[in-house]
Write a protein that holds these residues in place. Structure first.
Motif, short mmCIF file in Angstrom:
data_model
loop_
_atom_site.label_atom_id
_atom_site.label_comp_id
_atom_site.label_asym_id
_atom_site.label_seq_id
_atom_site.Cartn_x
_atom_site.Cartn_y
_atom_site.Cartn_z
N ASN A 178 -44.84 -44.19 0.66
CA ASN A 178 -44.50 -45.23 -0.30
C ASN A 178 -45.26 -46.53 -0.08
O ASN A 178 -45.73 -47.16 -1.03
CB ASN A 178 -42.98 -45.49 -0.23
N VAL A 179 -45.39 -46.94 1.17
CA VAL A 179 -46.03 -48.22 1.47
C VAL A 179 -47.49 -48.24 1.02
O VAL A 179 -48.02 -49.28 0.63
CB VAL A 179 -45.91 -48.56 2.97
N PHE A 180 -48.16 -47.09 1.04
CA PHE A 180 -49.55 -47.02 0.59
C PHE A 180 -49.66 -47.39 -0.88
O PHE A 180 -50.54 -48.16 -1.27
CB PHE A 180 -50.12 -45.62 0.82
N TRP A 181 -48.76 -46.86 -1.72
CA TRP A 181 -48.83 -47.12 -3.16
C TRP A 181 -48.50 -48.58 -3.46
O TRP A 181 -49.11 -49.18 -4.36
CB TRP A 181 -47.89 -46.18 -3.91
N THR A 182 -47.58 -49.15 -2.72
CA THR A 182 -47.27 -50.56 -2.88
C THR A 182 -48.50 -51.42 -2.59
O THR A 182 -48.84 -52.33 -3.35
CB THR A 182 -46.13 -50.97 -1.93
N ARG A 183 -49.17 -51.12 -1.49
CA ARG A 183 -50.35 -51.90 -1.10
C ARG A 183 -51.52 -51.67 -2.05
O ARG A 183 -52.29 -52.60 -2.33
CB ARG A 183 -50.73 -51.54 0.35
N LEU A 184 -51.68 -50.44 -2.51
CA LEU A 184 -52.79 -50.14 -3.42
C LEU A 184 -52.63 -50.89 -4.74
O LEU A 184 -53.58 -51.50 -5.25
CB LEU A 184 -52.86 -48.63 -3.67
N ALA A 185 -51.42 -50.85 -5.31
CA ALA A 185 -51.17 -51.56 -6.56
C ALA A 185 -51.29 -53.07 -6.38
O ALA A 185 -51.78 -53.78 -7.25
CB ALA A 185 -49.78 -51.20 -7.09
N CYS A 221 -52.89 -41.93 4.89
CA CYS A 221 -53.15 -43.37 4.86
C CYS A 221 -51.85 -44.12 4.68
O CYS A 221 -50.97 -43.70 3.92
CB CYS A 221 -54.09 -43.74 3.72
N VAL A 222 -51.76 -45.25 5.36
CA VAL A 222 -50.71 -46.23 5.11
C VAL A 222 -51.35 -47.48 4.52
O VAL A 222 -50.83 -48.08 3.59
CB VAL A 222 -49.95 -46.58 6.40
N ASN A 223 -52.51 -47.84 5.05
CA ASN A 223 -53.25 -48.99 4.55
C ASN A 223 -54.33 -48.54 3.58
O ASN A 223 -54.86 -47.43 3.69
CB ASN A 223 -53.89 -49.74 5.71
N VAL A 224 -54.68 -49.41 2.66
CA VAL A 224 -55.74 -49.12 1.69
C VAL A 224 -57.09 -49.31 2.38
O VAL A 224 -57.35 -50.37 2.94
CB VAL A 224 -55.65 -50.07 0.48
N PRO A 225 -57.95 -48.28 2.39
CA PRO A 225 -59.26 -48.42 3.05
C PRO A 225 -60.11 -49.48 2.37
O PRO A 225 -60.11 -49.60 1.14
CB PRO A 225 -59.87 -47.02 2.93
N ASP A 226 -60.86 -50.22 3.18
CA ASP A 226 -61.70 -51.31 2.65
C ASP A 226 -63.04 -50.81 2.15
O ASP A 226 -63.68 -51.47 1.34
CB ASP A 226 -61.93 -52.37 3.72
N GLN A 227 -63.48 -49.66 2.65
CA GLN A 227 -64.82 -49.19 2.32
C GLN A 227 -64.78 -47.80 1.71
O GLN A 227 -65.56 -46.93 2.04
CB GLN A 227 -65.71 -49.21 3.57
#
Length: 238
Positions: A178-185, A221-227
């Motif tokens: 869930n946290v990945f989608w929150t951060r991505l959006a 993934c939990v965090n959105v990749p930067d690259q």
């Protein structure tokens, strides 16, 4: 109370750390997540209706009850679907160039062939949406079918809310919680990002981030990749 607080309440109330939109035995099915939304009831109703139209239920804990007059009617418009079967990217509303659309379609075709993960993109401007018809076209939510799917629905909502909305199959909840989608959006779907960079970049960046995560060694993934873009370019050259 903010939408993100409501999301937290939804999961706390069930006593479960359910992944984004994943149905569970003790939790309501959740199909929609946005990092920001209008406080206007009509805007919330529009967002809720879009995913209900696709045959995907929305948790009542995420949205307040609305009067019947504020709710939108269901849509089922198969005529808005492409005549060609198997397209991963459908643009009822043209947010992407032809080149961007083709690149994403090819990228997602290769991802599914290599990993089994289904990622789909629907660009729309409600009520111009295929609605219920999208289920059959993409074979989503059928009993016995693989539920390793992600659907990105892109809608500007009149410039009032986050443009990136995700429906995620139960089979994805451990790979992308869930946290990945929150951060991505929050990173790519805000009105500020769209205004500064364009909605096409919001879409391509989001998809590239998802593909990067699903192609990583851990497929997690939990965090959105930067690259994500760089990673995908390098991978495609192999």
């Amino acid at each position: 109370m903010s939408p993100l607080t409501l999301i937290s309440v939804a999961f706390l109330a069930t006593g479960s750390s359910v992944g984004a939109f994943a149905p569970a035995a003790t939790a309501p099915k959740v199909s929609f997540l946005s990092a920001s939304a209008s406080n206007n009831n009509e805007d919330i109703s529009r967002r809720s209706a879009i995913f209900t139209l696709a045959g995907l239920t929305v948790s009542p804990l995420l949205f307040p009850a609305l009067p019947a007059s504020a709710r939108l009617e269901g849509v089922n418009k198969p005529e808005l679907l492409p005549s060609e079967p198997g397209m991963n990217v459908i643009q009822v509303e043209k947010f992407l160039t032809k080149g961007q659309e083709k690149r994403l379609n090819d990228l997602l075709t290769k991802l599914e062939a290599d990993t089994g993960y289904k990622v789909r993109v629907l660009c729309q401007a409600y009520p111009r949406t295929p609605g219920l018809a999208i289920r059959d076209y993409w074979s989503l939510g059928r009993e016995g079918d693989d539920d390793k799917y992600i659907v990105l629905v892109v809608d500007e909502f009149g410039g009032k809310g986050n443009v990136l909305n995700f429906n995620v199959g139960d089979g994805m909840k451990f790979a992308l919680p869930n946290v990945f989608w929150t951060r991505l959006a929050s990173k790519y779907g805000t009105t500020f990002f769209v205004k500064e960079n364009g909605i096409d970049l919001a879409i391509t960046n989001a998809i590239e981030a998802i593909v990067s995560c699903l192609r990583s060694e851990d497929q997690y993934c939990v965090n959105v990749p930067d690259q994500g873009m760089k990673w995908i370019v390098l991978d495609s050259d192999e």
